[in-house]
Design a protein around this motif. Structure first.
Motif, PDB file in Angstrom:
ATOM      1  N   GLU B   4      15.313  16.167  -2.452  1.00 15.91           N
ATOM      2  CA  GLU B   4      14.089  15.578  -2.030  1.00 15.91           C
ATOM      3  C   GLU B   4      13.455  15.070  -3.250  1.00 15.91           C
ATOM      4  OE1 GLU B   4      12.741  14.831   0.929  1.00 15.91           O
ATOM      5  OE2 GLU B   4      14.509  15.380   1.944  1.00 15.91           O
ATOM      6  N   LYS B   7      14.659  12.255  -4.681  1.00 17.74           N
ATOM      7  CA  LYS B   7      14.352  10.938  -3.766  1.00 17.74           C
ATOM      8  C   LYS B   7      12.981  10.434  -4.155  1.00 17.74           C
ATOM      9  CE  LYS B   7      14.706  10.297   0.975  1.00 17.74           C
ATOM     10  NZ  LYS B   7      14.689  10.974   2.168  1.00 17.74           N
ATOM     11  N   ILE B   8      11.969  11.280  -4.174  1.00 12.06           N
ATOM     12  CA  ILE B   8      10.748  10.842  -4.448  1.00 12.06           C
ATOM     13  C   ILE B   8      10.795  10.224  -5.916  1.00 12.06           C
ATOM     14  CG2 ILE B   8       8.555  11.731  -5.329  1.00 12.06           C
ATOM     15  CD1 ILE B   8       8.906  14.243  -3.309  1.00 12.06           C
ATOM     16  N   ASN B 323       7.033  21.881  -8.968  1.00 11.24           N
ATOM     17  CA  ASN B 323       7.595  20.713  -8.172  1.00 11.24           C
ATOM     18  C   ASN B 323       7.131  19.582  -8.858  1.00 11.24           C
ATOM     19  OD1 ASN B 323       6.453  22.511  -5.418  1.00 11.24           O
ATOM     20  ND2 ASN B 323       8.532  22.073  -5.724  1.00 11.24           N
ATOM     21  N   ILE B 324       6.023  19.503  -9.580  1.00  9.32           N
ATOM     22  CA  ILE B 324       5.333  18.304 -10.186  1.00  9.32           C
ATOM     23  C   ILE B 324       6.079  18.013 -11.404  1.00  9.32           C
ATOM     24  CG2 ILE B 324       3.350  17.302 -11.290  1.00  9.32           C
ATOM     25  CD1 ILE B 324       3.007  17.709  -8.354  1.00  9.32           C
ATOM     26  N   GLN B 327       9.568  16.607 -10.619  1.00 14.79           N
ATOM     27  CA  GLN B 327       9.365  15.399 -10.236  1.00 14.79           C
ATOM     28  C   GLN B 327       9.405  14.321 -11.256  1.00 14.79           C
ATOM     29  OE1 GLN B 327       6.030  14.282  -7.462  1.00 14.79           O
ATOM     30  NE2 GLN B 327       6.409  12.167  -7.832  1.00 14.79           N
TER      31      GLN B 327
END
Lengths: 224, 403
Positions: B4, B7-8, B323-324, B327
């Motif tokens: 995910e 993908k982001i 998470n950040i 990413q």
């Protein structure tokens, strides 16, 4: 459900110390719909950010669902924001590069839900807020009222115990604003605890209880 | 979750195509440069190596050295020991040496009627053609008979034929060779094959005459410039080298020096030189990769500032610091890996075209590709961490109120 005692918040604005909250205490029971009112600069947004775990108080005690938030770590706060709290903002705050459906999926991604389950849940919520026909659209292709409905669907994604709305009708015309408030009313009827920050009396009137802040202190706390 | 996040990251790169391409450019150029440099260097190295091996890895070159004039002695060379007899002596007494061919050369003017050309004239034995695998294309090379009888025959390189006989048949004709204001006349009996210009100089502009004729008519000397010994086989080359050294040490007095080296040693030297050169070029190309990394860092920092609000929203919706962080590192990695792949492709293309022009084999090793790609990923990772860290530690309230 919510219990705050003597919450104070001090900002360092350059050389000047700004006391946004000067000791605020109240309790909110599960299933309540409460509006927090006050002129700009009264500290209502600061209070809202603290209640939503976006910010931490300088001093005082805060517990949500019997969990002591004032002692929570950053990771725990992220978890609470994901699972326990749903936000609705005045500026909608949708992710512009994502479709309506993907926007509602975001909290579900962070809670680790599987793709199939995620899409099903997002679709159900969008149908519930009346946007079943707009799922593949992008935020810039829909109206303000529709954007706020998407934001509400997103806030409900992980079925939080608390929904926080910061001036949710601030960027909407009167009619659309009323529709959105009706939706909040419905959610409250279904058992969601809702806290509403506003400076408009007719919007605050949707809630059965109103807490009025002036200059960082509670001026009034009345149940209609 | 990893998928995910990936993908982001890809989606946000696609949202800004031109900028993504520009920030990848540094990595693309860096990787392409590394790939091209290694490939071109390896290809030309392979060509040089094969040229030398073509000459025969069983060849040993012996030439006179110079002893310095220390202690009041006059500096002298050991050239006055290099007689034809020395060559015969080595050939007869060294079991691992098959044959020894003497050579001497001189520069002078070759003249045919109105045409003349500066050429190198080489005096040698009939076996010269055999040990160098270099044969006449037309006519014949001179024989042992010509050497024994010191006949006045000459074999020309192709360039010389072009210059001296632009539109007539050279075989059987006579040419004059002018050196030190004396002139000799030779009869052309052969034309050598066309040899690509390589490491050993331009063979096409040389002419060959019997060594004895050279000594009698050209150099007026009893000595030759050097010997080329051919070992029985390339495996025996080292043994032959030792044997020759042993013989020379007995034949030549202590003060006299000589140089001896085998083609293998030459090959080793050339390989080590080209390897050093290759490393240096890779280093330069590596720097451009590093600069590319800084480009990525720059663009990532801009991206973090620009998307502060997005970060705030994601945090409000429950994104953890990790998470950040993940990413944005993913974005940097996606940038550098896609850039790396494009770079490998472009570098391969460039070195292929250059190898076609240069006429050497196209060499592209998997290891080089792998190293270049890994390095580009590492650069992306390294320069992506700081911007990602900055994004991850943004305070959600501040990020949300960022305009």
């Amino acid at each position: 459900m919510i219990n705050i005692k003597d919450i104070a918040k001090t900002y360092q604005n350059g050389e000047i110390e700004v006391q946004a909250l000067k000791g605020v205490s109240f309790e909110i029971e599960e299933g309540e719909m409460v509006s927090i009112m006050g002129p700009s600069g009264s500290g209502k947004s600061t209070l809202m950010n603290i209640l939503g775990c976006l910010d931490t108080a300088t001093s005082g005690y805060y517990s949500l669902n019997d969990q002591d938030i004032s002692q929570a770590s950053e990771k725990e706060l992220a978890y609470i924001r994901n699972k326990e709290v749903g936000f609705v903002f005045q500026q909608f705050n949708l992710l512009g590069r994502k479709t309506v459906l993907s926007n509602v999926e975001v909290p579900l991604i962070y809670s680790g839900a599987k793709k199939k389950k995620r899409i099903k849940r997002a679709e159900d919520l969008l149908v519930k807020v009346g946007l079943g026909h707009r799922m593949k659209h992008y935020p810039n292709e829909i109206s303000g009222g529709q954007k706020q409905r998407v934001a509400i669907a997103r806030a409900l994604a992980n079925n939080p115990s608390l929904v926080l709305a910061d001036e949710p009708t601030g960027n909407l015309d009167t009619n659309t604003g009323e529709e959105i408030m009706d939706l909040f009313q419905q959610l409250n009827d279904q058992g969601h605890t809702i806290i509403l920050v506003t400076h408009e009396h007719n919007i605050a009137a949707y809630a059965e209880r109103t807490i009025e802040l002036i200059d960082g202190r509670i001026q009034r706390d009345v149940v209609a | 979750m990893i998928f995910e996040t990936f993908k982001i990251a890809i989606q946000s790169l696609f949202a800004n195509k031109l900028r993504t391409l520009l920030s990848m450019l540094g990595i693309i150029i860096g990787v392409a440069a590394v790939i091209a440099v290694v490939s071109i260097a390896s290809g030309s190295q392979a060509q040089i190596t094969s040229q030398i091996s073509d000459l025969g890895s069983n060849l040993i070159n012996i030439s006179p050295g110079i002893s310095s004039g220390a202690g009041g002695q006059i500096s002298r060379t050991s050239a006055d020991i290099f007689t034809l007899d020395l060559g015969k002596h080595i050939e007869e007494n060294s079991p691992n040496v098959k044959r020894v061919v003497p050579t001497s050369s001189a520069n002078g003017l070759l003249i045919k009627s109105n045409n003349n050309y500066r050429a190198t004239i080489v005096g040698t034995e009939a076996d010269y053609q055999v040990i160098n695998k270099y044969y006449p294309a037309k006519g014949i090379f001179f024989s042992h008979y010509d050497v024994d009888n010191s006949t006045e025959v000459i074999v020309l390189g192709t360039d010389l034929v072009e210059e001296l006989f632009p539109d007539s048949e050279p075989l059987g004709q006579s040419v004059k060779f002018n050196i030190n204001s004396s002139t000799q006349v030779f009869r052309v009996i052969g034309v050598m094959e066309d040899k690509a210009r390589g490491l050993i100089g331009d063979l096409n502009s040389q002419a060959y005459i019997p060594i004895t004729t050279f000594m009698n008519k050209v150099s007026n000397s009893n000595y030759v410039s050097n010997f080329v010994a051919q070992a029985v086989s390339s495996e025996n080359a080292t043994m032959a080298l030792y044997e020759i050294e042993y013989l020379l040490d007995r034949y030549i007095s202590e003060e006299d020096e000589y140089n001896i080296f085998s083609q293998d040693q030459l090959l080793d030297t050339i390989n080590s030189v080209t390897n050093t050169l290759k490393l240096m070029l890779i280093g330069i190309a590596g720097i451009s990769l590093l600069v590319g990394g800084i480009g990525i860092m720059n663009i990532m920092l801009v991206s973090v500032t620009e998307r502060t609000r997005e970060i705030g929203i994601r945090k409000a919706l429950g994104a953890k610091k990790s998470n950040i962080l993940f990413q944005f590192i993913m974005e940097a990695l996606a940038l550098s890996s896609v850039g790396g792949i494009i770079g490998i492709f472009l570098g391969g293309l460039a070195s292929y075209s250059i190898s076609q022009i240069g006429g050497w084999p196209f060499v592209m090793s998997t290891l080089t590709v792998l190293i270049a790609f890994t390095f580009s990923l590492f650069v992306g990772m390294f320069f992506g961490i700081y911007p990602a860290y900055r994004a991850s530690k943004l305070n959600p309230v501040d990020a949300l109120s960022y305009e």
